[in-house]
Design a protein around this motif. Structure first.
Motif, PDB file in Angstrom:
ATOM      1  N   GLY A 289       5.193 -30.251  91.578  1.00  0.00           N
ATOM      2  CA  GLY A 289       5.142 -31.620  92.041  1.00  0.00           C
ATOM      3  C   GLY A 289       4.964 -32.568  90.864  1.00  0.00           C
ATOM      4  O   GLY A 289       4.984 -32.146  89.707  1.00  0.00           O
ATOM      5  N   PRO A 290       4.780 -33.846  91.150  1.00  0.00           N
ATOM      6  CA  PRO A 290       4.613 -34.809  90.053  1.00  0.00           C
ATOM      7  C   PRO A 290       3.234 -34.698  89.387  1.00  0.00           C
ATOM      8  O   PRO A 290       3.079 -35.091  88.241  1.00  0.00           O
ATOM      9  CB  PRO A 290       4.783 -36.160  90.751  1.00  0.00           C
ATOM     10  CG  PRO A 290       4.400 -35.895  92.170  1.00  0.00           C
ATOM     11  CD  PRO A 290       4.782 -34.480  92.462  1.00  0.00           C
ATOM     12  N   GLY A 291       2.276 -34.150  90.093  1.00  0.00           N
ATOM     13  CA  GLY A 291       0.913 -34.157  89.564  1.00  0.00           C
ATOM     14  C   GLY A 291       0.589 -32.943  88.725  1.00  0.00           C
ATOM     15  O   GLY A 291       1.466 -32.262  88.192  1.00  0.00           O
ATOM     16  N   ASP A 303      -7.187 -36.458  95.296  1.00  0.00           N
ATOM     17  CA  ASP A 303      -5.830 -36.883  95.647  1.00  0.00           C
ATOM     18  C   ASP A 303      -4.974 -37.212  94.436  1.00  0.00           C
ATOM     19  O   ASP A 303      -3.794 -36.887  94.373  1.00  0.00           O
ATOM     20  CB  ASP A 303      -5.891 -38.122  96.557  1.00  0.00           C
ATOM     21  CG  ASP A 303      -6.214 -37.713  97.982  1.00  0.00           C
ATOM     22  OD1 ASP A 303      -6.129 -36.491  98.253  1.00  0.00           O
ATOM     23  OD2 ASP A 303      -6.551 -38.586  98.781  1.00  0.00           O
ATOM     24  N   ARG A 304      -5.593 -37.856  93.496  1.00  0.00           N
ATOM     25  CA  ARG A 304      -4.861 -38.304  92.326  1.00  0.00           C
ATOM     26  C   ARG A 304      -4.174 -37.143  91.593  1.00  0.00           C
ATOM     27  O   ARG A 304      -3.102 -37.310  91.027  1.00  0.00           O
ATOM     28  CB  ARG A 304      -5.865 -38.982  91.395  1.00  0.00           C
ATOM     29  CG  ARG A 304      -5.209 -39.706  90.265  1.00  0.00           C
ATOM     30  CD  ARG A 304      -6.269 -40.336  89.401  1.00  0.00           C
ATOM     31  NE  ARG A 304      -5.628 -41.243  88.477  1.00  0.00           N
ATOM     32  CZ  ARG A 304      -6.284 -41.874  87.524  1.00  0.00           C
ATOM     33  NH1 ARG A 304      -7.581 -41.713  87.391  1.00  0.00           N
ATOM     34  NH2 ARG A 304      -5.642 -42.676  86.711  1.00  0.00           N
ATOM     35  N   TYR A 306      -2.632 -34.647  92.699  1.00  0.00           N
ATOM     36  CA  TYR A 306      -1.322 -34.277  93.234  1.00  0.00           C
ATOM     37  C   TYR A 306      -0.266 -35.301  92.879  1.00  0.00           C
ATOM     38  O   TYR A 306       0.922 -35.017  92.889  1.00  0.00           O
ATOM     39  CB  TYR A 306      -1.395 -34.153  94.757  1.00  0.00           C
ATOM     40  CG  TYR A 306      -2.093 -32.914  95.225  1.00  0.00           C
ATOM     41  CD1 TYR A 306      -1.468 -31.667  95.136  1.00  0.00           C
ATOM     42  CD2 TYR A 306      -3.374 -32.972  95.760  1.00  0.00           C
ATOM     43  CE1 TYR A 306      -2.099 -30.521  95.562  1.00  0.00           C
ATOM     44  CE2 TYR A 306      -4.019 -31.824  96.187  1.00  0.00           C
ATOM     45  CZ  TYR A 306      -3.377 -30.601  96.093  1.00  0.00           C
ATOM     46  OH  TYR A 306      -4.004 -29.465  96.514  1.00  0.00           O
ATOM     47  N   GLN A 307      -0.709 -36.542  92.581  1.00  0.00           N
ATOM     48  CA  GLN A 307       0.272 -37.610  92.392  1.00  0.00           C
ATOM     49  C   GLN A 307       0.640 -37.867  90.939  1.00  0.00           C
ATOM     50  O   GLN A 307       1.772 -38.142  90.612  1.00  0.00           O
ATOM     51  CB  GLN A 307      -0.246 -38.906  93.032  1.00  0.00           C
ATOM     52  CG  GLN A 307       0.068 -38.957  94.513  1.00  0.00           C
ATOM     53  CD  GLN A 307      -1.173 -39.212  95.340  1.00  0.00           C
ATOM     54  OE1 GLN A 307      -2.071 -39.923  94.890  1.00  0.00           O
ATOM     55  NE2 GLN A 307      -1.231 -38.649  96.525  1.00  0.00           N
ATOM     56  N   GLU A 308      -0.331 -37.793  90.047  1.00  0.00           N
ATOM     57  CA  GLU A 308      -0.048 -38.152  88.657  1.00  0.00           C
ATOM     58  C   GLU A 308      -0.410 -37.009  87.725  1.00  0.00           C
ATOM     59  O   GLU A 308      -1.422 -36.346  87.919  1.00  0.00           O
ATOM     60  CB  GLU A 308      -0.901 -39.360  88.258  1.00  0.00           C
ATOM     61  CG  GLU A 308      -0.415 -40.675  88.780  1.00  0.00           C
ATOM     62  CD  GLU A 308      -1.416 -41.745  88.403  1.00  0.00           C
ATOM     63  OE1 GLU A 308      -1.413 -42.164  87.227  1.00  0.00           O
ATOM     64  OE2 GLU A 308      -2.223 -42.134  89.273  1.00  0.00           O
TER      65      GLU A 308
END
Lengths: 330, 291, 322
Positions: A289-291, A303-304, A306-308
């Motif tokens: 993924g992106p993170g 949460d962060r 997984y995103q970044e």
């Protein structure tokens, strides 16, 4: 005290093309190696540690592999810009490599003497008798008894430990400035492993060779390396001096890697204790993924993650980690 | 326990058999071989119902060149070459297949026993195999056939007797390799019987190279039969392609078509099985699968 | 019925004849296992540790009669399996199972996970097919896999998951005794701990007795209740886990422990480096097999074979100098 690095890798990316598109097995890897230093690279299978070694040697199988980005500077020159024949002069001469399987990395149809001396003759303008003399000298240096007799033996006549010594003799025969050891003792027994590391340490001191040691075993790193890089899913997640990493690691993956291995104790007690585990398995590199790629297995995940993708942060002198939770209380 | 061990769909192949066919059909040469082969089978099965007639019957003037009356001409006795080719297809196929089946039965049984039991069984069976291997095959077949009256059964048996050795050695080699693997020991640890280990565990895993060998063996058997018939040692009642070539060999300068067409039929059939064999070899080779 | 020992191995020997080097040579013998004795209490784990070629894996296979022992006896729950007929042995196999080192080669690549786990039930004719399938799903759950994964083939699993399937297969017939032959050596470190914990949890849940074979001292120390160190086919030291490490006696065990790398600086033993390689088991040294590499060896060591004798409570050593 700031030393010029002998070897510097900047933003190295390696991609493999598969049926289902390209997979990035190394992603923006930076590392440096100081003269005379022992650098450990540690991680699970598939984390890219062996690929790092092959990239430095420019031995990435192409196709399907390709070094798609980055620089590999040896004494300031980018080896990725060299022609294949210039590279051949460097391999085995400036940078040498020893492999995991001492059984299969020697050619079974030639005597060990001819294999070691061939490397010497290829890189140094030595005649046959000089090369032979040098070969005997090298075999003696790596602790092979009666080298004058051994040079006429074939690989199958030697034990695993002896073969690995021959590999080391071959790798060191041209006094390389960098020696890459890819899991050099994984196939060997512990007592033989101890002998090989003793030898590598001695050689490193005497010849001032820099060593990159690639292994999955943190305890081997602890005993041998000065500095360590922890890799996960093609990226570096933590870097630092060995004691800093082992005693004060910042990345949850490094912590997991250290804590999940049973450590030999003087007094194990009578009762068995449960081991810490890292849940799950290493991710598929094609489906990151992106993170942070460790997020699905991480016990500190937010949460962060997984995103970044977390950037590399300095957490101490010579100590860097890539984690959003660095500095947060555990 | 954690259940996050996601299986990734990228490396989720179909069942092995399906995967094998997909690999096979991706190979153009192999598909060509299959088409050729299907053509022969189709001719053998349906040709006789469409194109009836006895191949031995003299239907026209001798040595009529190919033309409107006889599509592929007639031979020196006035027999229709096309009828012969269609009839020959079924005979040739029958011989190719039955000789291969006999070869496989002899070869696999001997190979399995030698490879699985080892020791004296292996020693004995391998000496027997070597004995058969050192005999020149064509000569041996000719001797066998001239000792008895040539019949289609004898020819099949003779071909099998000279060609099983390769199959036996291959089976033995595979068994020697696979029986050392831990899943065979695991099977024994669970109390499985020797017969079941041989038939249900090792044999399926030894099949890939055997399948390839079987495919190629069909081609060899067909060539063997053609050579025998050419030499006049074939079954005189079986109108095979080899017989057609053999019987017309003296008239080759006067009627090229009597030899060319059956020869071409043999060539295409054997080419077909070879291509299929190669295609299977690639499809069954695990090293070529990924990437 | 309760037995004092679940497994009792007495003077087990497994010798192999190998090919003669030339026609007139005497046929050489490999003394792979040469008089090994030990007992395992029910529900406990007994570890066999040693370097490659020390005979630990042959011991494992001989104990289950997967390799035919030359002499000696192996009792499981009071039954000497060395005396059983082929047929009785086959049926008795439901009580003893094995987990192998390499999860890649220990499963038939052509069968699905579910079939692999069902195999022992099928062979030993335990339950109806329907019950067998239910049991397979239950076992998958026990080892931390999902029931729907039973239709996948071995190559679709990771190494750790494969080893879980092997564990499930070994558990299927409800055995009392499982031989674990290097079950984690082929796995990544992070996966090793998962499998070790799984084995420990299953042992508690089902009261299993383990014979645990490994070359890794730290793993053996972690999981075993009692440990024996093997060298060239013989046990040189045997003790409970605490005594072995606190009061290590045999010079070979000391060297082995010292050679283990560790992240913990404090637990490091003073370094005794062993010279040379393990001698060939085809031609083992006379007397004490270890005397050729032993830093303390005396003349007696090359002449007399040292007996395994008790030196401390629960601690046996085979060395003249202890």
């Amino acid at each position: 005290m700031k030393q010029e690095p002998l070897l510097q890798v900047n933003g190295l990316c390696v991609e493999f093309s598969t049926k289902n598109g390209s997979v990035r097995v190394l992603n923006q890897l930076d590392l440096h190696l100081l003269p005379g230093e022992a650098l450990g690279i540690v991680g699970e299978s598939g984390c890219g540690k062996s690929m790092t070694a092959l990239s430095i040697m420019r031995l990435v199988p192409t196709p399907p592999g390709e070094i798609s980005n980055g620089q590999i500077l040896l004494n300031g020159d980018d080896v990725l810009q060299l022609t294949e024949s210039q590279m051949e002069d460097i391999r085995g001469n400036e940078i040498s490599m020893i492999f995991q399987e001492p059984m299969t990395s020697l050619n079974p149809v030639f005597t060990i003497g001819s294999q070691v001396s061939e490397n010497i003759r290829r890189h140094q303008s030595a005649n046959t008798s000089q090369a032979k003399e040098k070969t005997i000298q090298m075999l003696e240096a790596v602790g092979i008894p009666a080298p004058e007799l051994r040079i006429d033996q074939y690989p199958h006549e030697l034990s695993g430990g002896m073969r690995q010594r021959v590999m080391i003799a071959m790798a060191l025969s041209c006094q390389p400035s960098v020696l890459i050891a890819d899991e050099p003792t994984t196939a060997l027994d512990v007592t033989i492993q101890a002998q090989i590391f003793e030898l590598l340490r001695k050689i490193q001191e005497e010849m001032a060779t820099s060593v990159i040691l690639i292994t999955h075993d943190m305890s081997v790193i602890a005993e041998f390396a000065d500095r360590v890089i922890v890799m996960y899913a093609g990226r570096k997640v933590e870097e630092g001096l060995v004691r800093d990493i082992i005693d004060n690691s910042c990345h949850p993956y490094t912590q997991g890697l250290i804590n999940c291995v049973p450590v030999l104790k003087r007094d194990p007690g009578l009762k068995r204790v449960e081991l810490n585990e890292i849940p799950g398995v290493v991710p598929n590199l094609a489906q990151l993924g992106p993170g942070c790629s460790f997020a699905p297995r991480c016990h500190k995940v937010v949460d962060r993650c997984y995103q970044e993708m977390p950037p590399e942060q300095q957490v101490g002198e010579n100590h860097y980690a890539s984690c959003w939770r660095v500095g947060d209380a555990a | 326990m954690n259940n996050r061990q996601e299986l990734n769909p990228m490396v989720r192949p179909d069942r092995p058999v399906v995967e094998l066919w997909l690999m096979f059909f991706a190979n153009k040469a192999a598909v060509l071989g299959l088409v050729l082969w299907l053509l022969v089978v189709f001719t053998a099965v349906f040709g006789l119902t469409i194109y009836t007639g006895d191949p031995f019957e003299m239907v026209g003037a001798p040595m009529t060149p190919p033309g409107a009356e006889f599509l592929l001409g007639t031979d020196y006795l006035g027999r229709d070459v096309l009828t012969g080719i269609i009839h020959g297809a079924s005979i040739t196929l029958a011989i190719g297949f039955s000789a291969t089946i006999c070869t496989v039965i002899i070869g696999v049984v001997i190979g399995v026993l030698a490879g699985y039991y080892g020791r004296w069984v292996d020693n004995l069976l391998m000496r027997v195999t070597e004995f058969f291997q050192v005999l020149p095959p064509m000569l041996f077949v000719m001797v066998l056939i001239s000792l008895f009256t040539p019949s289609i059964y004898l020819i099949v048996l003779a071909i099998a007797v000279v060609s099983w050795t390769g199959m036996a050695r291959l089976t033995r080699a595979e068994f020697l390799k696979i029986k050392e693997l831990e899943y065979v020991t695991a099977e024994r640890a669970m109390g499985a019987r020797n017969a079941s280990i041989m038939a249900k565990v090792i044999l399926p895993n030894a099949l890939p190279p055997l399948i390839v060998a079987v495919a190629l063996n069909v081609g060899t058997a067909i060539l063997f039969e053609a050579a025998l018939s050419f030499l006049g040692l074939g079954d005189p009642n079986a109108y095979s392609w080899g017989y057609m070539i053999g019987s017309s060999r003296e008239y080759i300068w006067d009627s090229w078509w009597t030899i060319t067409f059956p020869g071409f039929a043999i060539f295409l059939t054997v080419l077909g099985v070879s291509l299929i064999g190669d295609g299977l070899n690639d499809a069954l080779n695990p090293k070529l699968r990924e990437l | 019925m309760k037995y004092e020992y679940s497994v009792k191995v007495d003077d087990l020997r497994t010798h192999f004849k190998v090919h003669r080097p030339h026609l007139f040579a005497e046929q050489p013998t490999v003394y792979a296992v040469d008089g090994v004795s030990f007992e395992i209490e029910p529900g406990k784990t007994f570890g066999l540790v040693g370097e490659s070629g020390c005979g630990k894996s042959t011991t494992a296979l001989s104990v289950l009669r997967l390799v035919e022992p030359t002499s000696g006896s192996v009792e499981l729950n009071g039954v000497d399996i060395c005396q059983l007929s082929e047929n009785d042995l086959r049926n008795y196999r439901r009580h003893m199972q094995i987990i192998f080192q390499d999860p890649y080669s220990s499963m038939n690549p052509r069968t699905t996970a579910g079939e692999i786990i069902r195999t022992p039930l099928r062979i030993l004719k335990i339950g109806t097919p329907k019950e067998q399938h239910e049991r397979v799903e239950e076992l998958l759950g026990l080892v931390g896999l999902r029931p729907e994964q039973k239709n996948l083939y071995p190559h679709q699993f990771s190494g750790g998951q494969r080893q879980r399937i092997c564990v499930a297969r070994a558990l299927a017939p409800n055995p009392d005794f499982i031989v674990c032959d290097e079950p984690v050596s082929a796995l990544d470190v992070a996966i090793q701990s998962q499998i070790l914990n799984l084995l420990a949890r299953l042992q508690q849940e089902f009261g299993l007795t383990y014979l645990f074979i490994s070359h890794d001292m730290a793993v053996v120390q972690h999981i075993c209740d009692e440990i024996a160190v093997m060298y060239l086919g013989r046990i040189v030291e045997k003790a409970d886990r605490r005594s072995l490490f606190l009061d290590v006696q045999h010079p070979y065990t000391k060297a082995l422990l010292a050679a283990v790398p560790t992240t913990d600086n404090n637990s490091k033993l003073s370094f005794v480096s062993l010279k040379g390689d393990v001698p060939s088991p085809m031609d083992p040294p006379s007397g004490c097999h270890f005397h050729t590499r032993c830093p303390m060896a005396e003349t007696r060591c090359s002449k007399e074979i040292p007996k395994l004798r008790q030196v401390l409570p629960n601690h046996w050593v085979a060395c003249h100098l202890v």
